[in-house]
Scaffold this active site. Sequence first.
Site, PDB file in Angstrom:
ATOM      1  N   ASP A  85       0.866  -1.183   0.000  1.00  0.00           N
ATOM      2  CA  ASP A  85       0.000   0.000   0.000  1.00  0.00           C
ATOM      3  C   ASP A  85       0.898   1.227   0.000  1.00  0.00           C
ATOM      4  O   ASP A  85       2.130   1.096   0.109  1.00  0.00           O
ATOM      5  CB  ASP A  85      -0.921  -0.004   1.238  1.00  0.00           C
ATOM      6  CG  ASP A  85      -2.218   0.766   1.019  1.00  0.00           C
ATOM      7  OD1 ASP A  85      -2.189   1.871   0.457  1.00  0.00           O
ATOM      8  OD2 ASP A  85      -3.280   0.253   1.431  1.00  0.00           O
ATOM      9  N   HIS A 143      -3.361   3.397  -4.834  1.00  0.00           N
ATOM     10  CA  HIS A 143      -2.647   3.125  -3.574  1.00  0.00           C
ATOM     11  C   HIS A 143      -1.239   2.590  -3.836  1.00  0.00           C
ATOM     12  O   HIS A 143      -0.774   1.682  -3.145  1.00  0.00           O
ATOM     13  CB  HIS A 143      -3.421   2.120  -2.713  1.00  0.00           C
ATOM     14  CG  HIS A 143      -4.632   2.706  -2.050  1.00  0.00           C
ATOM     15  ND1 HIS A 143      -4.541   3.660  -1.066  1.00  0.00           N
ATOM     16  CD2 HIS A 143      -5.952   2.469  -2.220  1.00  0.00           C
ATOM     17  CE1 HIS A 143      -5.763   3.989  -0.654  1.00  0.00           C
ATOM     18  NE2 HIS A 143      -6.633   3.290  -1.346  1.00  0.00           N
ATOM     19  N   GLU A 164     -10.180   2.758  -4.874  1.00  0.00           N
ATOM     20  CA  GLU A 164      -9.816   4.163  -4.656  1.00  0.00           C
ATOM     21  C   GLU A 164      -8.710   4.691  -5.566  1.00  0.00           C
ATOM     22  O   GLU A 164      -7.912   5.531  -5.139  1.00  0.00           O
ATOM     23  CB  GLU A 164      -9.419   4.376  -3.182  1.00  0.00           C
ATOM     24  CG  GLU A 164     -10.555   4.071  -2.244  1.00  0.00           C
ATOM     25  CD  GLU A 164     -10.203   4.275  -0.773  1.00  0.00           C
ATOM     26  OE1 GLU A 164     -10.964   4.956  -0.094  1.00  0.00           O
ATOM     27  OE2 GLU A 164      -9.170   3.738  -0.314  1.00  0.00           O
TER      28      GLU A 164
HETATM   29  C1  ACM Z   1     -10.713  -0.077   1.338  1.00  0.00           C
HETATM   30  O1  ACM Z   1     -11.068   0.022   2.508  1.00  0.00           O
HETATM   31  N1  ACM Z   1     -10.186   0.961   0.708  1.00  0.00           N
HETATM   32  C2  ACM Z   1     -10.875  -1.307   0.592  1.00  0.00           C
END
Ligand code: ACM
Length: 511
Positions: A15, A91, A147
């Site tokens: 991440d 991410h 996202e």
């Molecule tokens: C998430 O909580 N962005 C999957």
Amino acid sequence: MAYYKMNRFHWHLVDGTGWRVEIKKYPQLTQQAAWRPYENLVEWSDKERQYCEKSPNAYGGYYTQEDVKEIVAYASSKYITVIPEIEMPGHSEEVLAVFPQLSCTGKAYVNSDFCIGNPKTFIFLEDVLTEIMALFPSEYIHIGGDEAEKKGWKSCSKCADLMEKKGLKDVDELQSYMIHHIETFLNKNGRRLLGWDEIMQGGLAPNATVMSWRGEEYGIKAVQAGHDAIMTPIKYCYFNFYQDAPESHVLSWAGYTPIEKVYSYNPVPDSVNVEEKKHILGVQANVWTEYIPTENIAEMMIWPRALAIAETGWTQPDRKLFSRFKENALNAVEYLKDKGYNPFDLKDEVGERKEYYDTLKHLAIGKPVEYKQPFSDEYPAGGKDALVNGLQGGWSCDNNRWQGFINNGIDVVIDLQTTQTVHSIQATFMQDVFGWCWMPKDVEIYTSVDSQNFTLLSNITNDIPFTQVGFFLKEFAWKGNVEARYIRYVANPDKSNTKVGFIFTDEIVVR
Ligand code: ACM
């Protein structure tokens, strides 16, 4: 996990906060993006937010491939499958810091998404997934998908060229192109693609399984289209949120998810038919650890709430009964403590904010409210009467009691419909930095008898800095004696705070 009959461990390995798994072909990932110069994430984020190499003062770490093999084998001995997650296309700041050529601008610390128009992105991802597949026998490989900002793609010539060549009409379709491509690669290798529900944007890849996190509606759509889904909606299944009253709880993400709420979730909604129900493979809980400083606290966030997910996974909804479950959970907490774990002590639970259960009576109840600044569509709290309906918020901003305002703050005028004596005007605000909700910079309270000429009664300055992490409620009140028909309540945002967040209030109480 095995003792409580959980059978999948979904491991979010990479991440923007760091790359956490050794990849032999790209050792730079863990050399350059597994450590940071600040232990505290908030401090790191407020500073330059750059990664560093391992050093005695650096904070971080990663799993070697030998570590991974040991964990996978141990899990397997308990009949638990480990599903690895490699995030794409969003991410991915940590990868792009190491390999900026894989971002649209070609610069480190600018983009968070891979450049999809660059074929080298796919070479990199396939190389990484090849090593991941060798480590993890799991049929499913999770590819993230959540996202993505999609910002860089809009002004990138490589992405534009690809979109034109493939006839992709927008950036959602560009994302979908990437997920399709990766699915083909995984399927060729005998694996199945699993992703967060945003992988549906721009069109879902043909064999993909959807992990429905923003709500259950995405999972429902997926199964109605014949896909498989795993239910993990944020309001019920995120264990990084508070499980008890914030003041009696370690610092957590904004949100209140007590064990009773977790237990109440039914992952197989009545709105789907018998055939579609078969596609709902299971239910999952998530614990995101960015703000969890120790393993002990992680255990406390997970247990006993994970028991509610486990029972939900294995029990028909009509056989669930919270009072019986809670008795068992209380016993399980003692058992876990005896075993040396650190569960949240359920017997000490304080519970929801008391005011949540009261219905207030005051002069403004049911009166017309004129909004000079709109409330946010995301947090309407029931709409135009929310601030004068007598109902107060709980520990969570998303329980339909807190009305949210973004950008310009609050500016409302309440018409009491007759001129009368007013002794107090007050509203409560919430601050929770992790949830991007802040106190107003200041509040102005005015009254008028004619709706034209307003008198300023009070201008109250906030004394909780917007940098103050934690959960706070604060009342901004005027007290006195005035004849008034119209009440104007203004809450100004702090423009020096560069993070655009919400101002929340639940009720404007006029007495
Ligand atoms: C998430 O909580 N962005 C999957």
